[in-house]
Each structure stands twice: as structure tokens, then as C-alpha cells.
Design a protein around this motif. Structure first.
Motif, PDB file in Angstrom:
ATOM      1  N   LEU A  95       0.977  -1.104  -0.080  1.00 51.26           N
ATOM      2  CA  LEU A  95      -0.075  -0.071  -0.121  1.00 51.26           C
ATOM      3  C   LEU A  95       1.006   1.239   0.077  1.00 51.26           C
ATOM      4  N   PRO A  96       0.395   2.181  -0.573  1.00 52.79           N
ATOM      5  CA  PRO A  96      -1.105   2.627  -0.954  1.00 52.79           C
ATOM      6  C   PRO A  96      -1.227   2.114  -2.357  1.00 52.79           C
ATOM      7  N   GLU A  97      -0.658   1.618  -3.216  1.00 53.80           N
ATOM      8  CA  GLU A  97      -0.974   1.187  -4.478  1.00 53.80           C
ATOM      9  C   GLU A  97      -1.013  -0.396  -4.536  1.00 53.80           C
ATOM     10  N   LEU A  98      -2.132  -0.901  -5.138  1.00 52.85           N
ATOM     11  CA  LEU A  98      -2.346  -2.360  -5.395  1.00 52.85           C
ATOM     12  C   LEU A  98      -2.402  -2.660  -6.840  1.00 52.85           C
ATOM     13  N   PRO A  99      -1.962  -3.829  -7.129  1.00 54.25           N
ATOM     14  CA  PRO A  99      -1.807  -4.366  -8.700  1.00 54.25           C
ATOM     15  C   PRO A  99      -3.043  -4.780  -9.044  1.00 54.25           C
ATOM     16  N   PHE A 100      -4.287  -4.159  -8.956  1.00 57.57           N
ATOM     17  CA  PHE A 100      -5.364  -4.601  -9.518  1.00 57.57           C
ATOM     18  C   PHE A 100      -6.213  -3.604 -10.346  1.00 57.57           C
ATOM     19  N   PRO A 101      -6.902  -3.932 -11.483  1.00 56.46           N
ATOM     20  CA  PRO A 101      -7.674  -2.814 -11.990  1.00 56.46           C
ATOM     21  C   PRO A 101      -8.946  -2.535 -11.233  1.00 56.46           C
ATOM     22  N   ASP A 102      -9.389  -1.322 -11.598  1.00 56.10           N
ATOM     23  CA  ASP A 102     -10.682  -0.867 -10.843  1.00 56.10           C
ATOM     24  C   ASP A 102     -11.679  -1.739 -10.952  1.00 56.10           C
ATOM     25  N   GLY A 103     -12.390  -1.713  -9.709  1.00 54.26           N
ATOM     26  CA  GLY A 103     -13.745  -2.555  -9.622  1.00 54.26           C
ATOM     27  C   GLY A 103     -13.491  -4.130  -9.780  1.00 54.26           C
ATOM     28  N   SER A 104     -12.279  -4.626  -9.104  1.00 54.41           N
ATOM     29  CA  SER A 104     -11.971  -6.059  -9.487  1.00 54.41           C
ATOM     30  C   SER A 104     -12.791  -7.118  -8.304  1.00 54.41           C
ATOM     31  N   PHE A 105     -13.287  -6.439  -7.100  1.00 53.33           N
ATOM     32  CA  PHE A 105     -13.380  -7.084  -6.120  1.00 53.33           C
ATOM     33  C   PHE A 105     -15.300  -6.660  -5.525  1.00 53.33           C
ATOM     34  N   ASP A 106     -15.730  -7.848  -5.363  1.00 50.72           N
ATOM     35  CA  ASP A 106     -17.133  -7.505  -4.693  1.00 50.72           C
ATOM     36  C   ASP A 106     -17.038  -7.056  -3.136  1.00 50.72           C
ATOM     37  N   ALA A 107     -15.638  -7.385  -2.519  1.00 51.77           N
ATOM     38  CA  ALA A 107     -15.432  -6.907  -1.081  1.00 51.77           C
ATOM     39  C   ALA A 107     -14.272  -6.715  -0.936  1.00 51.77           C
ATOM     40  N   VAL A 108     -13.726  -5.866  -0.196  1.00 54.10           N
ATOM     41  CA  VAL A 108     -12.627  -5.563   0.118  1.00 54.10           C
ATOM     42  C   VAL A 108     -12.404  -5.331   1.733  1.00 54.10           C
ATOM     43  N   VAL A 109     -11.438  -6.103   2.502  1.00 57.12           N
ATOM     44  CA  VAL A 109     -11.450  -5.949   3.841  1.00 57.12           C
ATOM     45  C   VAL A 109      -9.991  -5.830   4.180  1.00 57.12           C
ATOM     46  N   ALA A 110      -9.629  -4.994   5.400  1.00 59.29           N
ATOM     47  CA  ALA A 110      -8.574  -4.920   6.096  1.00 59.29           C
ATOM     48  C   ALA A 110      -8.453  -4.863   7.441  1.00 59.29           C
ATOM     49  N   ASN A 111      -7.897  -5.839   8.062  1.00 62.48           N
ATOM     50  CA  ASN A 111      -8.052  -5.990   9.266  1.00 62.48           C
ATOM     51  C   ASN A 111      -6.825  -5.390  10.112  1.00 62.48           C
ATOM     52  N   PHE A 112      -7.015  -4.228  10.820  1.00 67.40           N
ATOM     53  CA  PHE A 112      -5.666  -3.833  11.515  1.00 67.40           C
ATOM     54  C   PHE A 112      -4.804  -3.480  10.458  1.00 67.40           C
ATOM     55  N   VAL A 113      -5.190  -2.727   9.579  1.00 65.87           N
ATOM     56  CA  VAL A 113      -3.991  -2.377   8.474  1.00 65.87           C
ATOM     57  C   VAL A 113      -4.084  -0.899   8.360  1.00 65.87           C
TER      58      VAL A 113
END
Length: 265
Positions: A95-113
Motif C-alpha cells: 500500500l498505498p498502491e495495489l496491482p489490480f484494475p478498478d472494480g475488481s472485487f465484490d468486497a475488500v477487507v483490511a483487518n488492523f491495516v
């Protein structure tokens, strides 16, 4: 872009996967269910688990029938998560950059990140970017003042007379339900909700000590920089304090409070 605080975090977590998995990971796992519920993770959903650590959330999402991609900035965590969650696509990602196209996932989660990054707003904006329109984002952080799970270590450091070093600081935000909701609002999410999660983590004192002893997190960094004599003083203070908290089963109770916030992308 990686700033001074982000670089500090990378150094702090280098090679710490096994020590973390054997100590603090069980505490952090307590929020897995509420986090996935808030993100609407269900059978068939495509989920991104950011900062997966040893893969705890990835494993829980797989158990719900989701398709899981997981990323972590620390190579030892990526290796461990891939072993623990063989059904997930585990990758290195910083982070703060991820190697995925826009709108790739139905859900995004980050636990204590979000509490481990220099610019929380930039990170949340990036997490929203990789979620599909109408998808959900859910994150947790430790509460700023109500969380006492690490207090035993801080008390031991104080009793031993350890002077805390000055480390780089991230951008500040109120680590409360209201503060985290505000960050999600600023990142452009809709239907934002937030709440506190409180529980008591029960652990063997030596297992709990193995986290900082293994160099895990900020407390581990402080401990690793002490002389052998000061290290021994801290451990003696910790043993005394832990003994005062022991229950009949030989475990100590560690009150924990986390903040959970979620929204629609």
C-alpha cells in the motif's frame, strides 16, 4: 510512494510472520466474523484481503465459500498466508498502491491495516478503487484509548525505566468509531457505518510475551533495542505484572477494543 513511516513499518515487520502468528495473531483474529459480515462476504463473492498477515481473514472468507485474493507487504507473511490458506491467491502487495484494475472485487477487507500506514485516506481511497461499484469495504483499527490489550507490555517498560525512542508518526485520525467513519466518508464511500468491538483475549503469559520477544510490532522494536540487562529488567517486570493477573487456569485476561467501519463503494 513510500514515506518515512511506511518505511519504518516495513523494517518493523521484516521476518516477523512466525512470531506474530504464534502470539498476537489470535488476538487480531477475534474480529474476523464481524469484519466479513460488514463487508457482505458470502458464497461466491470475490474478496480482497489486504494486509492478510498469516492469512487469518483469508481462511475465514474461504470458509464462507468466497473466492479470495490476499496481499501483504511483508514477504514472510505472504509465504505463511499461502501455506495457511491454500485456496487463496496470495500475492505481495504494498500500500498505498495495489496491482489490480478498478472494480475488481465484490468486497475488500483490511483487518488492523489502516493503523499501520502513513496516509490512511490514500489507502482507503485505493481500497475503494479496487472494489466494484456497489461493492463493500470494511476495515478495523485498534481503539485509541479504550484498548488495553498491550498495556501489560507498556507497564513493564515503565517499571523497568525504559525511555521510548522517537519513531516516525503516521497522519493522525481519531481512532474511534466516529473518526474511522469520517475517513471512509472522505474516501467517497456511501452508507458508512461504524461500531466498537470489545472482548477479552485470554492467553498464556509466555505466549503473549513471545510477540515482543520475537520483535513483533512497535513494542517488539522497542524491546529489541534494549541492552541485555534492560531486557532482563523488562522481562522481570512483565513476569511480576502477569502473575498478578493470572486466573486459576494459568491464563491472563487482556481487554481489547477495536473499531469497525464499513461502507458501500
Amino acid at each position: 510512494m513510500t514515506g518515512e513511516f511506511d518505511a519504518h513499518e516495513r523494517r518493523m515487520w521484516t521476518g516477523a510472520a512466525k512470531a506474530y502468528a504464534g502470539s498476537f495473531a489470535a488476538l487480531c483474529a477475534a474480529t474476523a466474523g464481524p469484519l466479513l459480515d460488514a463487508a457482505g462476504v458470502r458464497d461466491g463473492a470475490r474478496v480482497l484481503d489486504v494486509g492478510t498477515g498469516p492469512g487469518t481473514i483469508a481462511v475465514a472468507a474461504l470458509a464462507r465459500g468466497a473466492g479470495v485474493v490476499a496481499v501483504d507487504a511483508e514477504p514472510s507473511m505472504v509465504e505463511l498466508a499461502a501455506a495457511n490458506a491454500p485456496g487463496a491467491d496470495v500475492r505481495h502487495g504494498v500500500l498505498p498502491e495495489l496491482p489490480f484494475p478498478d472494480g475488481s472485487f465484490d468486497a475488500v477487507v483490511a483487518n488492523f491495516v489502516v493503523n499501520h500506514v502513513e496516509d490512511p485516506w490514500a489507502v482507503l481511497t485505493e481500497l475503494r478503487r479496487v472494489a466494484r461499484p456497489g461493492g463493500r469495504l470494511a476495515v478495523t483499527v485498534w481503539h485509541a484509548t479504550a484498548n488495553e490489550a498491550m498495556s501489560l507490555f507498556n507497564q513493564a517498560l515503565d517499571e523497568a525505566g525504559v525511555v521510548r525512542p522517537s519513531y516516525p508518526a503516521p497522519m493522525s485520525f481519531a481512532r474511534t468509531a466516529e473518526g474511522l467513519r469520517g475517513l471512509l466518508d472522505q474516501a467517497g464511500l456511501d452508507e458508512v457505518a461504524g461500531s466498537e468491538l470489545a472482548w477479552t483475549h485470554r492467553e498464556d503469559p509466555e505466549v503473549w510475551w513471545s510477540g515482543p520477544a520475537g520483535g513483533v510490532a512497535g513494542i517488539g522494536r522497542v524491546l529489541s533495542e534494549q541492552t541485555p540487562e534492560m531486557y532482563a529488567r523488562v522481562k522481570a517486570a512483565y513476569d511480576k505484572l502477569a502473575a498478578e493477573r493470572l486466573d486459576g487456569d494459568g491464563l491472563i485476561g487482556l481487554p481489547a477494543v477495536a473499531v469497525l467501519a464499513s461502507g458501500r463503494c
